[in-house]
Design a protein around this motif. Structure first.
Motif, PDB file in Angstrom:
ATOM      1  N   GLY A  55       0.792  -1.219   0.000  1.00 37.62           N
ATOM      2  CA  GLY A  55       0.000   0.000   0.000  1.00 37.62           C
ATOM      3  C   GLY A  55       0.825   1.271   0.000  1.00 37.62           C
ATOM      4  N   PHE A  56       2.122   1.164  -0.304  1.00 36.17           N
ATOM      5  CA  PHE A  56       2.984   2.343  -0.332  1.00 36.17           C
ATOM      6  C   PHE A  56       2.711   3.202  -1.559  1.00 36.17           C
ATOM      7  N   ARG A  75      10.057   3.717   2.898  1.00 38.94           N
ATOM      8  CA  ARG A  75       8.602   3.877   3.078  1.00 38.94           C
ATOM      9  C   ARG A  75       8.077   2.970   4.183  1.00 38.94           C
ATOM     10  N   SER A  76       8.690   1.807   4.356  1.00 40.90           N
ATOM     11  CA  SER A  76       8.252   0.888   5.407  1.00 40.90           C
ATOM     12  C   SER A  76       8.562   1.447   6.798  1.00 40.90           C
ATOM     13  N   LEU A 245       8.496  12.565  11.793  1.00 34.34           N
ATOM     14  CA  LEU A 245       8.613  11.522  10.781  1.00 34.34           C
ATOM     15  C   LEU A 245       9.960  11.646  10.096  1.00 34.34           C
ATOM     16  N   VAL A 246      10.503  10.521   9.683  1.00 33.68           N
ATOM     17  CA  VAL A 246      11.650  10.519   8.784  1.00 33.68           C
ATOM     18  C   VAL A 246      11.110  10.155   7.415  1.00 33.68           C
ATOM     19  N   LYS A 247      11.251  11.052   6.465  1.00 34.77           N
ATOM     20  CA  LYS A 247      10.615  10.883   5.164  1.00 34.77           C
ATOM     21  C   LYS A 247      11.579  10.281   4.147  1.00 34.77           C
ATOM     22  N   PRO A 248      11.062   9.488   3.188  1.00 37.22           N
ATOM     23  CA  PRO A 248      11.911   8.853   2.186  1.00 37.22           C
ATOM     24  C   PRO A 248      12.588   9.866   1.272  1.00 37.22           C
ATOM     25  N   ARG A 249      13.865   9.635   1.040  1.00 40.40           N
ATOM     26  CA  ARG A 249      14.611  10.357   0.009  1.00 40.40           C
ATOM     27  C   ARG A 249      15.640   9.379  -0.529  1.00 40.40           C
TER      28      ARG A 249
END
Length: 262
Positions: A55-56, A75-76, A245-249
């Motif tokens: 569901g990402f 994302r996980s 939050l730590v966001k994806p990069r």
């Protein structure tokens, strides 16, 4: 006709099987088995499927992704890192650094207040007194699954958000401070916006505070080793829904225990 070796199965079926195996097991256990499995596990198709299954992303996802494998791992891990952000467990996980006046309290969000608050899932909130009240929480990023190389190489953004409201009959001040700490608790980066001063006879509405721009706080350059972050949220008023939050990069990284580059 019976299949004597799993590698005789069509690659499409092997890919489907790999989709259901936990990501770290795929890399640590399955990928080293043989060159066929390695090549299949390195396929963009597999990691895009796993993202879709978790569901990402959605079927109509059209945003560019540099590395689907890294995107999946980041994302996980994308979640609120603060424990007990909305006082559902009282003051569990929080340190009450200054407890002035009538001290910190936890109260139920009343019906009218709940209607005004943008998230109907929030039932409680932290309440401060007429004197200074400060609380803080330490988030161990390593314990939350962010290993050193991931933080060092990928350098994901940190997103900080909070909501606060004042009583309508008295003035107050709200202040937010977020620090990134080394393993020795030495400050490596600080985000501290100007305090919000609420005058007496205010509208008592909920207000959101977040990082600059789109609500992101990006610490650049990212220090080479950080295993902890410190979230310090002091205020002289009501507050709730702290979020870090730590966001994806996506960039390249190595999973712990796996000696090769992914």
């Amino acid at each position: 006709m019976a299949v004597g070796n799993i590698n005789e199965l069509p690659e499409s079926i092997l890919l489907e099987l790999f989709t259901h195996i936990p990501a770290r097991q795929l890399l640590l256990r399955c990928r080293p088995v043989c060159s066929l499995w390695r090549d299949l596990i390195d396929l963009v198709t597999l990691w895009k499927r796993k993202c879709l299954r978790e569901g990402f992303i959605t079927e109509d996802w059209d945003q560019p992704v540099a590395d689907w494998k890294i995107f999946y791992f980041l994302r996980s891990l994308h979640r609120n890192l603060l424990h007990n952000p909305c006082a559902e467990e009282g003051f569990e996980f929080w340190s009450l650094d200054v407890n002035g006046g009538d001290e910190w309290k936890v109260e139920d969000l009343s019906g009218d207040q709940r209607k005004e608050f943008p998230n109907d899932q929030v039932k409680k909130y932290f309440v401060t007194s007429y004197y200074t009240c400060l609380k803080s929480q330490v988030v161990d990023l390593k314990a939350e699954g962010y290993w050193e190389e991931l933080m060092d190489t990928t350098r994901p953004d940190i997103e900080v958000k909070d909501w606060f409201a004042a009583r309508p009959d008295c003035g107050s001040k709200y202040q937010l401070c977020v620090q990134l700490l080394s393993s020795a608790h030495a400050p490596l980066g600080t985000f501290q916006p100007d305090p919000a001063t609420i005058q007496q006879k205010s509208d008592a509405k909920w207000r959101e505070v977040c990082g600059p721009g789109r609500g992101q706080v990006a610490y650049r350059p990212w220090p080479r080793l950080q295993s902890q972050a410190w979230v310090h949220i002091p205020a002289l008023l009501l507050l709730t829904r702290e979020k870090t939050l730590v966001k994806p990069r996506p960039r390249r990284l190595t999973v712990p225990g796996h000696e090769r580059r992914l």
